[in-house]
Motif scaffolding. Structure first.
Motif, PDB file in Angstrom:
ATOM      1  N   TYR A 302       0.752  -1.109   0.336  1.00 13.43           N
ATOM      2  CA  TYR A 302      -0.081  -0.146  -0.306  1.00 13.43           C
ATOM      3  C   TYR A 302       0.867   1.097   0.382  1.00 13.43           C
ATOM      4  CZ  TYR A 302      -3.010   4.023   2.398  1.00 13.43           C
ATOM      5  OH  TYR A 302      -3.348   4.694   1.293  1.00 13.43           O
ATOM      6  N   ALA A 303       1.911   1.270   0.978  1.00 14.29           N
ATOM      7  CA  ALA A 303       2.725   2.603   1.048  1.00 14.29           C
ATOM      8  C   ALA A 303       3.118   2.967  -0.467  1.00 14.29           C
ATOM      9  CB  ALA A 303       3.696   1.997   1.970  1.00 14.29           C
ATOM     10  N   MET A 304       3.957   1.305  -0.461  1.00  9.40           N
ATOM     11  CA  MET A 304       5.074   1.840  -2.438  1.00  9.40           C
ATOM     12  C   MET A 304       3.939   1.808  -3.301  1.00  9.40           C
ATOM     13  SD  MET A 304       8.179   1.022  -2.233  1.00  9.40           S
ATOM     14  CE  MET A 304       8.688   0.209  -3.229  1.00  9.40           C
ATOM     15  N   ASN A 305       2.316   1.429  -2.840  1.00  9.23           N
ATOM     16  CA  ASN A 305       2.438   1.890  -4.313  1.00  9.23           C
ATOM     17  C   ASN A 305       1.425   3.646  -4.292  1.00  9.23           C
ATOM     18  OD1 ASN A 305       0.344   0.735  -6.801  1.00  9.23           O
ATOM     19  ND2 ASN A 305      -1.438   0.872  -5.637  1.00  9.23           N
ATOM     20  N   LYS A 306       1.266   4.366  -3.162  1.00  4.71           N
ATOM     21  CA  LYS A 306       1.467   5.832  -3.061  1.00  4.71           C
ATOM     22  C   LYS A 306       2.543   6.127  -3.577  1.00  4.71           C
ATOM     23  CE  LYS A 306       0.492   9.082   0.670  1.00  4.71           C
ATOM     24  NZ  LYS A 306      -0.224   9.224   0.570  1.00  4.71           N
ATOM     25  N   ALA A 307       3.919   5.925  -3.314  1.00  6.87           N
ATOM     26  CA  ALA A 307       4.828   6.648  -4.499  1.00  6.87           C
ATOM     27  C   ALA A 307       5.067   6.281  -5.833  1.00  6.87           C
ATOM     28  CB  ALA A 307       6.319   6.041  -3.794  1.00  6.87           C
ATOM     29  N   ARG A 308       3.863   5.172  -6.124  1.00 10.97           N
ATOM     30  CA  ARG A 308       3.946   4.789  -7.544  1.00 10.97           C
ATOM     31  C   ARG A 308       3.336   5.490  -8.346  1.00 10.97           C
ATOM     32  NH1 ARG A 308       2.758  -0.184  -6.490  1.00 10.97           N
ATOM     33  NH2 ARG A 308       5.396  -0.995  -5.951  1.00 10.97           N
ATOM     34  N   LYS A 309       1.771   5.824  -7.178  1.00  5.70           N
ATOM     35  CA  LYS A 309       0.985   6.713  -8.311  1.00  5.70           C
ATOM     36  C   LYS A 309       1.175   7.469  -8.605  1.00  5.70           C
ATOM     37  CE  LYS A 309      -3.310   4.458  -6.784  1.00  5.70           C
ATOM     38  NZ  LYS A 309      -4.279   4.430  -5.219  1.00  5.70           N
ATOM     39  N   SER A 310       1.886   8.820  -7.568  1.00  8.65           N
ATOM     40  CA  SER A 310       2.676   9.727  -7.568  1.00  8.65           C
ATOM     41  C   SER A 310       3.058   9.984  -8.964  1.00  8.65           C
ATOM     42  CB  SER A 310       3.331  10.190  -6.482  1.00  8.65           C
ATOM     43  OG  SER A 310       4.181  11.456  -6.872  1.00  8.65           O
ATOM     44  N   ILE A 311       4.104   8.804  -9.336  1.00  9.43           N
ATOM     45  CA  ILE A 311       4.864   8.946 -10.396  1.00  9.43           C
ATOM     46  C   ILE A 311       4.148   8.403 -11.817  1.00  9.43           C
ATOM     47  CG2 ILE A 311       6.432   7.001 -12.096  1.00  9.43           C
ATOM     48  CD1 ILE A 311       8.060   7.714 -10.214  1.00  9.43           C
ATOM     49  N   ALA A 312       3.008   7.301 -11.768  1.00  6.21           N
ATOM     50  CA  ALA A 312       1.984   7.881 -12.686  1.00  6.21           C
ATOM     51  C   ALA A 312       1.080   8.401 -12.665  1.00  6.21           C
ATOM     52  CB  ALA A 312       0.737   6.243 -12.177  1.00  6.21           C
ATOM     53  N   ALA A 313       1.122   9.040 -11.835  1.00  3.49           N
ATOM     54  CA  ALA A 313       0.053  10.537 -12.171  1.00  3.49           C
ATOM     55  C   ALA A 313       0.884  11.299 -13.257  1.00  3.49           C
ATOM     56  CB  ALA A 313      -0.269  11.199 -10.639  1.00  3.49           C
ATOM     57  N   LEU A 314       1.775  11.126 -13.927  1.00  3.62           N
ATOM     58  CA  LEU A 314       2.161  12.002 -14.956  1.00  3.62           C
ATOM     59  C   LEU A 314       1.831  11.664 -15.978  1.00  3.62           C
ATOM     60  CD1 LEU A 314       6.177  12.252 -14.192  1.00  3.62           C
ATOM     61  CD2 LEU A 314       5.334  13.863 -14.553  1.00  3.62           C
ATOM     62  N   SER A 315       1.928  10.160 -16.536  1.00  6.41           N
ATOM     63  CA  SER A 315       0.790   9.784 -17.427  1.00  6.41           C
ATOM     64  C   SER A 315      -0.040  10.683 -17.541  1.00  6.41           C
ATOM     65  CB  SER A 315       1.194   8.490 -17.504  1.00  6.41           C
ATOM     66  OG  SER A 315       2.092   7.678 -17.401  1.00  6.41           O
ATOM     67  N   ASP A 316      -1.390  10.971 -16.663  1.00  8.79           N
ATOM     68  CA  ASP A 316      -2.523  11.345 -16.795  1.00  8.79           C
ATOM     69  C   ASP A 316      -2.491  12.582 -16.711  1.00  8.79           C
ATOM     70  OD1 ASP A 316      -3.365   8.528 -15.897  1.00  8.79           O
ATOM     71  OD2 ASP A 316      -3.095   9.342 -14.074  1.00  8.79           O
ATOM     72  N   LEU A 317      -1.230  13.830 -17.491  1.00  7.83           N
ATOM     73  CA  LEU A 317      -1.537  14.338 -16.949  1.00  7.83           C
ATOM     74  C   LEU A 317      -2.322  15.308 -18.411  1.00  7.83           C
ATOM     75  CD1 LEU A 317       2.395  16.055 -15.339  1.00  7.83           C
ATOM     76  CD2 LEU A 317      -0.240  16.606 -14.718  1.00  7.83           C
ATOM     77  N   ALA A 318      -1.401  14.289 -19.508  1.00  5.64           N
ATOM     78  CA  ALA A 318      -1.890  15.456 -20.939  1.00  5.64           C
ATOM     79  C   ALA A 318      -3.535  14.441 -21.270  1.00  5.64           C
ATOM     80  CB  ALA A 318      -1.129  14.490 -21.316  1.00  5.64           C
ATOM     81  N   PRO A 319      -4.078  15.014 -21.510  1.00  9.31           N
ATOM     82  CA  PRO A 319      -5.667  14.811 -21.588  1.00  9.31           C
ATOM     83  C   PRO A 319      -5.579  13.808 -22.941  1.00  9.31           C
ATOM     84  CG  PRO A 319      -5.249  17.139 -22.899  1.00  9.31           C
ATOM     85  CD  PRO A 319      -3.984  16.618 -21.579  1.00  9.31           C
ATOM     86  N   LYS A 320      -6.343  12.674 -23.460  1.00 10.59           N
ATOM     87  CA  LYS A 320      -7.034  11.993 -24.471  1.00 10.59           C
ATOM     88  C   LYS A 320      -6.916  12.636 -25.683  1.00 10.59           C
ATOM     89  CE  LYS A 320      -5.204   8.808 -21.399  1.00 10.59           C
ATOM     90  NZ  LYS A 320      -4.916  10.158 -20.711  1.00 10.59           N
ATOM     91  N   THR A 321      -7.915  13.672 -25.821  1.00 11.17           N
ATOM     92  CA  THR A 321      -8.789  13.777 -26.635  1.00 11.17           C
ATOM     93  C   THR A 321      -8.291  15.925 -27.315  1.00 11.17           C
ATOM     94  OG1 THR A 321     -10.061  14.944 -25.887  1.00 11.17           O
ATOM     95  CG2 THR A 321      -9.917  12.854 -27.213  1.00 11.17           C
ATOM     96  N   ALA A 322      -8.355  15.988 -28.321  1.00 11.84           N
ATOM     97  CA  ALA A 322      -7.550  17.141 -28.601  1.00 11.84           C
ATOM     98  C   ALA A 322      -9.142  18.060 -29.957  1.00 11.84           C
ATOM     99  CB  ALA A 322      -6.927  17.665 -29.081  1.00 11.84           C
ATOM    100  N   LEU A 323      -8.991  19.502 -30.114  1.00 14.99           N
ATOM    101  CA  LEU A 323      -9.684  20.270 -30.577  1.00 14.99           C
ATOM    102  C   LEU A 323      -9.550  20.210 -31.873  1.00 14.99           C
ATOM    103  CD1 LEU A 323     -12.600  22.411 -28.090  1.00 14.99           C
ATOM    104  CD2 LEU A 323     -13.246  20.284 -29.723  1.00 14.99           C
TER     105      LEU A 323
END
Length: 844
Positions: A302-323
């Motif tokens: 659980y604790a390691m996942n917390k750190a892992r999610k912090s890095i994985a959040a980078l991937s979610d920064l960009a939106p998946k679509t554009a106008l």
């Protein structure tokens, strides 16, 4: 012996770093050729691109032959060796990651493998001996599923997660086509989105944690009932057996899987110790061991996942679509369909979908996700919207935007300059992921220690099993002691102490706009005592400013400035542009006369006509060459004095009369002085400026901002020598530059730090640490974080080794039983993980 230089990407198009092992292979292959005496990476670079330097005998081999051989060998290496970075799920802990690493290295053709508990696998392999299908098959046998992969040839590719045959078929297709496939909704998860320790079961991903809690409840009830005389003993025993089942289910499952594959891990040792306790009738102690071990495992993940999610959040920064704007209409498309040159519309308060330049609209953009800047940056359109900016390096900050940043209150139209797979955010995510797979010096040391420590412990346990033959005690007592030592000596905390700190440190740095490429630079930055800085663009603004206007004779300052602006507006020299820009600002709308007939004297100055007058503007050398009316000694002395203050000077002459001096200077950054003071407080003893400017300019800048040393008039190769000299004096030296001109010096320093790496491919690739924003003030944060990480790694090592050093003799001599040993053992594992997680909360 003669020399020739060839760009590395010409030879190895998929290799972006001169530190890549394929570059070493290329050098070894080439040096074996007759006529090539020596091949090495040159200290000089061209446009920031690494060069290979060939020392050859022209009597034995021609330049054309060298070029042909180099390209052929390079092509062979590129064709022969593959690079892979894979995101996976199913890795439960650091020890399992190491086991999988060993299994992968056993595959014929795998040359290098690094596996992390964060679910990342980095591989280098011989394409002739293995392929992605075989690697996938091996991972599947270990119950590991692939989520995403990236190679040197393509961006990050998502793999569908249905049944295993579908996964394999999908991956194989991707490999042959090289195209990016987007997994459909709900079919794939970013690493970290899904719990890494997912066993599944009746309670889903939290099954192990719930089983551990049930084990604890049954143990507690059984222990409590054992004190009631009215309750039969078999009830307590039944509850303890139930506790064994729930606490030992996953431990037994992992132990059996590991042993079946020829491994020998901590799960097996714990299971043996629990079975031993049951054989001896100590059911409650055995159940306690399994409860704490399974609970500790679940909490660790659980604790390691917390750190892992912090890095994985980078991937979610960009939106998946554009106008996408086309023919006056807007259409929503996936970002992977955007091409260079497309125009996208970004609505107020929404994320920007691609790297690009603003072509219409003004707004402020929150760049914190990429650069860590807390204040939004104002954006304005470029002057020429029709221009192709994809090949332009020096795009102004007010025109450029990055994927993943957040638009303010106004609509922007943005011209795409990079494809989604090549955006700054994509590169950042890839490099952060790669950083997790790079082991730090401390981790390499602990891995080596464990290699000898584990067999030594097993030998000790075997010896202790036969203690009853030497001392007067029953076999059961010797067996119990041996099991207690097994628990006490298990190096769980040691195994996870460094990786957890590196993961947390890299994650926190990325959130603050700093890219740290792995454990080595994270540790090294924390122990440096000296910092070397490039001057232009690092300590200074990188552009000259008008600092002084000095009239000579009866002319007024305003009149002198008008003449200078009128003449310099005909020139496109950077200094001329600075005079015009700052001069107009000072004159505030005053009418400026028109000059004509510009004549330039390269490197010395210019001459132009203004009405009936001839105006000369230039350095002293320009006027030395004019045969008539040379400047007086008094004027020359005044010019030299202004230059001595660090300025670049221009002397003005109207016909035969010298009318004034204009001074310009690349002024220090506003934050430079304060930043250097902060660095001094952090314990940096020496701060040295390395510059190609003359020593007087270097000294003036150094004095103004508070540097300890300033070394001027240095050529790029002399900067490398300066770094080598500093390393002899100070041992650990970091070089701070822009990552382009300073790449050779950065490569020779202990840690290379690039400024303003956002948008700069070269800076991102060459530096060990990249400050994404062009802000010097993020440097103390990076150093402070590194110091904290180094401190936490040390604390974790002391805790993990100290606990083992105390527990082993305590269990041998009977001061601690299995229950005490497991409580302290699991406690220390959790302690080092949660201690490492403190880095995620590090404040600037």
């Amino acid at each position: 012996m003669q020399k020739i230089q060839i760009k590395i990407p010409v030879l190895l198009p998929q290799v972006t770093s001169e530190k890549d092992t394929c570059v070493k292979r290329l050098i070894n292959e080439l040096e074996a050729k007759d006529g090539l005496e020596k091949v090495h990476i040159s200290d000089k670079e061209e446009d920031g691109v690494p060069q290979l330097c060939f020392h050859y005998d022209p009597d034995k081999i021609s330049i054309d032959r060298i070029q042909t051989i180099a390209e052929r060998v390079g092509a062979e290496i590129t064709k022969k060796y593959g690079h892979l970075l894979i995101k996976v799920t199913g890795i439960r802990h650091t020890r399992q990651a190491r086991l999988i690493e060993k299994k992968l290295l056993d595959i014929k053709g795998i040359l290098e493998a690094s596996v992390t508990a964060a679910g990342l696998v980095r591989l280098e392999f011989d394409k002739n001996e293995t392929n992605f299908d075989l690697i996938t098959e091996k991972l599947e046998k270990e119950n590991i599923e692939i989520v995403e992969r990236s190679t040197g040839e393509d961006g990050l590719i998502k793999a569908k997660q249905k049944t295993k045959p579908d996964l394999k078929k999908k991956v194989s297709k991707e490999q042959t086509s090289g195209k990016v496939h987007k997994a459909s909704e709900g079919e794939s998860h970013a690493a970290g989105e899904k719990q890494a320790h997912e066993h599944g079961g009746v309670f889903g991903k939290d099954t192990e944690l719930i089983f551990a809690i049930i084990c604890g409840v049954l143990l507690g009830i059984g222990f409590g009932l054992s004190f009631l005389e009215s309750v039969p003993d078999w009830i307590s025993l039944s509850l303890n057996i139930g506790a064994y089942f729930f606490g030992g289910y996953f431990t037994a499952k992992e132990a059996i899987e590991t042993v079946a594959k020829g491994g020998f891990e901590i799960d097996f040792l714990m299971l043996v110790a629990a079975i031993g306790a049951a054989i001896l009738g100590a059911w409650a102690e055995g159940a306690l061991l399994l409860f704490l071990f399974s609970l500790g495992h679940a909490l660790e993940h659980y604790a390691m996942n917390k750190a892992r999610k912090s890095i994985a959040a980078l991937s979610d920064l960009a939106p998946k679509t554009a106008l996408l704007k086309k023919d006056g209409q807007t259409e929503e498309v996936g970002i992977e369909k955007l091409n260079i040159g497309d125009v996208i519309v970004v609505r107020p308060n929404s994320k920007i979908s691609a790297d690009g330049v603003v072509v219409h609209g003004t707004s402020s953009v929150n760049q914190a996700p990429i650069t860590g800047e807390s204040v939004p940056v104002d954006k304005v359109p470029v002057e020429d919207p029709s221009k192709d900016y994809s090949k332009v390096d020096d795009i102004k900050a007010e025109n450029r935007v990055f994927s993943g940043t957040i638009n303010g209150n106004n609509t922007l139209e943005i011209k795409v300059i990079k494809e989604a797979s090549d955006s700054t955010l994509s590169r950042l995510v890839k490099l952060v992921n790669e950083a997790q797979t790079q082991k730090s010096p401390t981790q390499l040391l602990t891995d080596k220690f464990e290699k000898y420590f584990v067999p030594a412990v097993l030998l000790l346990v075997v010896i202790l099993l036969f203690a009853f033959l030497v001392i007067n005690e029953p076999f059961s007592a010797s067996f119990y002691r041996a099991m207690a030592v097994l628990v006490a000596a298990s190096p769980c905390a040691l195994a996870i102490s460094t990786p957890s700190a590196v993961l947390s440190g890299v994650a926190r740095a990325a959130k603050g706009g700093v890219l740290i490429k792995g454990g080595r630079p994270l540790e090294d930055l924390g122990v440096i005592t000296a910092l070397a800085f490039d001057k232009t663009g690092t300590l200074t603004e990188g552009k000259p400013k008008l600092t002084q206007v000095i009239p000579l004779g009866n002319i007024k300052e305003e009149e002198l400035l008008k003449l200078a602006v009128a003449v310099e507006s005909l020139s496109d020299h950077p200094l001329a542009k600075a005079v015009v820009r700052d001069g107009k600002e000072r004159l505030q709308g005053n009418t400026i006369p028109e000059a004509s007939n510009l004549e330039a004297v390269l490197g010395k100055g210019i001459k132009a006509s203004l009405g009936n007058d001839n105006i000369y503007i230039g350095n002293l050398e320009l006027f030395e060459e004019l045969n008539d009316d040379k400047p007086s000694e008094e004027i020359i002395e005044k010019v030299r004095y202004v230059e001595g203050e660090g300025n670049t000077t221009m002397l003005l002459r109207k016909n035969k009369e010298y009318i004034g001096i204009i001074a310009l200077m690349d002024t220090p950054r506003e934050a430079a002085k304060e930043t250097l003071l902060e660095l001094k407080k952090l314990g940096i003893k020496r701060m040295i400026m390395l510059t190609g400017d003359n020593q007087k300019v270097a000294d003036a800048v150094a004095k103004e901002i508070g540097l300890t040393d300033a070394w001027g008039s240095l050529l790029p190769e002399e900067k490398v020598e300066a770094i080598k000299k500093l390393k002899q004096q100070e041992s650990k030296v970091a070089m701070v530059g822009d990552g382009v001109n300073d790449a050779p010096a950065m490569a020779h320093s202990t840690v290379g730090i690039a400024m303003g790496a956002a948008g700069s491919d070269v800076a991102l690739e060459t530096a060990d640490i990249a400050l994404m924003a062009d802000r010097l003030e993020t440097l103390p944060f990076a150093i402070g974080l590194s110091r904290k990480a180094k401190s936490i790694i040390k604390q974790n090592l002391w805790v993990s080794l100290g606990i083992v050093a105390l527990l082993i003799p305590a269990t041998i001599f009977g001061f601690a039983n299995i229950g005490v040993a497991v409580v302290i053992h699991e406690g220390s594992t959790l302690l080092v993980v949660f201690n490492a997680l403190r880095l995620l909360a590090y404040k600037k």
